[in-house]
Enzyme design. Structure first.
Site, PDB file in Angstrom:
ATOM      1  N   GLU A   5       0.818  -1.216   0.000  1.00 48.36           N
ATOM      2  CA  GLU A   5       0.000   0.000   0.000  1.00 48.36           C
ATOM      3  C   GLU A   5       0.852   1.266   0.000  1.00 48.36           C
ATOM      4  O   GLU A   5       0.391   2.322  -0.445  1.00 48.36           O
ATOM      5  CB  GLU A   5      -0.930  -0.002   1.220  1.00 48.36           C
ATOM      6  CG  GLU A   5      -1.980  -1.101   1.227  1.00 48.36           C
ATOM      7  CD  GLU A   5      -3.024  -0.923   0.138  1.00 48.36           C
ATOM      8  OE1 GLU A   5      -3.225   0.221  -0.331  1.00 48.36           O
ATOM      9  OE2 GLU A   5      -3.638  -1.940  -0.263  1.00 48.36           O
ATOM     10  N   GLU A  43      -1.881   9.183  -0.196  1.00 51.56           N
ATOM     11  CA  GLU A  43      -2.075   9.053  -1.630  1.00 51.56           C
ATOM     12  C   GLU A  43      -1.640  10.344  -2.319  1.00 51.56           C
ATOM     13  O   GLU A  43      -2.036  11.444  -1.902  1.00 51.56           O
ATOM     14  CB  GLU A  43      -3.549   8.745  -1.907  1.00 51.56           C
ATOM     15  CG  GLU A  43      -3.853   8.243  -3.276  1.00 51.56           C
ATOM     16  CD  GLU A  43      -5.306   7.816  -3.420  1.00 51.56           C
ATOM     17  OE1 GLU A  43      -5.720   7.532  -4.557  1.00 51.56           O
ATOM     18  OE2 GLU A  43      -6.016   7.764  -2.395  1.00 51.56           O
TER      19      GLU A  43
END
Length: 284
Positions: A108, A130
């Protein structure tokens, strides 16, 4: 005429002092045993600082935006808030669960590439949020956890916690306002690790918890059996991001997760178990 011993009985105060000393000694021994037992079962006995550093070889490189964010201390402190994590079953099971968790969060947050120094699976925990979110991850139909104006629920932290329906309950469980202050997940290392472990440990029906899958407590429903959702690392991937990655033969994202898991399992000296991918599984 009867005779009596010339020695007099010990004073009461001396007897009490002696008994108190014995009691203190006993308590000290019990305390030491409990401390030793706690250390034996602590996650830090399975993943030392040296092992943590050998797993995450490049997390503090200048090239990584999360440099110096994900500390060993924060990981251990967060793990202690979830006593069953890495502490369920035999030692091999405990190690395998930790390896699986670290592999998933490494994918991730990966900064690795095919020809990266030390290989593509040495670059976990490189990112803390992100970079180019495609939306603000607000599910406006979810009235239980309504989005707060102007806030983005993009991926943050080790597990890249996303969507208002995850930030809300995570914050409630961990003691922060996930809807009004989602940025704390990428600003506070301890909270970041806690959100990842919260997601790992928490059952969200119809999904089982990742923890239950990795420690052998997963009991598939009839729907799970029909969907071929068999226990193993692949099912954990399905829980985390199955809607995008599962049911696809040879998916590169799934293979990246497996690559991390295989490397970490070797470092922990345990096997990976079966069912590593989810290409034959239907997502939840």
């Amino acid at each position: 005429m009867a005779s009596f011993s010339s020695s007099s009985p010990a004073p009461l105060s001396s007897l009490l002092t002696h008994q108190l000393s014995l009691l203190l000694l006993l308590l000290s021994l019990v305390g030491s045993w409990r401390l030793s037992d706690a250390r034996m079962h602590s996650i830090s006995s399975l993943i030392t600082r040296d092992l943590f550093d050998s797993i995450f070889l490049h997390k503090d490189d200048t090239a990584c935006p999360a440099k110096n964010f994900y500390t060993y201390e924060s990981f251990i402190r967060a793990a202690h808030c979830f006593p069953s994590f890495g502490n369920t079953g035999r030692v091999a099971t405990r190690k395998r669960e930790i390896a699986a968790f670290l592999a998933q969060i490494s994918h991730e947050t990966t900064g690795g590439w095919a020809t990266a120094p030390d290989g593509p699976y040495a670059w976990g925990l490189c990112f803390k949020e992100e970079i180019r979110p495609q939306s603000n991850y607000c599910d406006s139909t979810n009235t239980e956890w309504p989005c707060y104006p102007g806030k983005s629920y993009k991926g943050r932290g080790p597990i890249q916690l996303s969507w208002n329906f995850n930030y809300g309950p995570a914050g409630k469980a961990l003691g922060f306002d996930g809807l009004r202050n989602p940025d704390i997940v990428s600003n506070n290392s301890l909270i970041a690790f806690k959100t990842a472990l919260w997601f790992w440990m928490t059952e969200q029906k119809p999904k089982p918890s990742c923890h239950d899958v990795m420690v052998g407590r997963y009991v598939p429903t009839e729907a799970d059996l029909t969907a071929n959702r068999t226990a193993g690392f692949g099912l954990v991937t399905n829980i985390i991001n199955g809607g995008l990655e599962c049911g696809i033969p040879g998916d590169s994202r799934v293979n990246d997760r497996i690559g991390y898991f295989r490397r970490y399992s070797k470092l922990f000296n345990v096997d990976t178990g079966r069912n590593l991918d989810c290409e034959d599984q239907k997502h939840f």
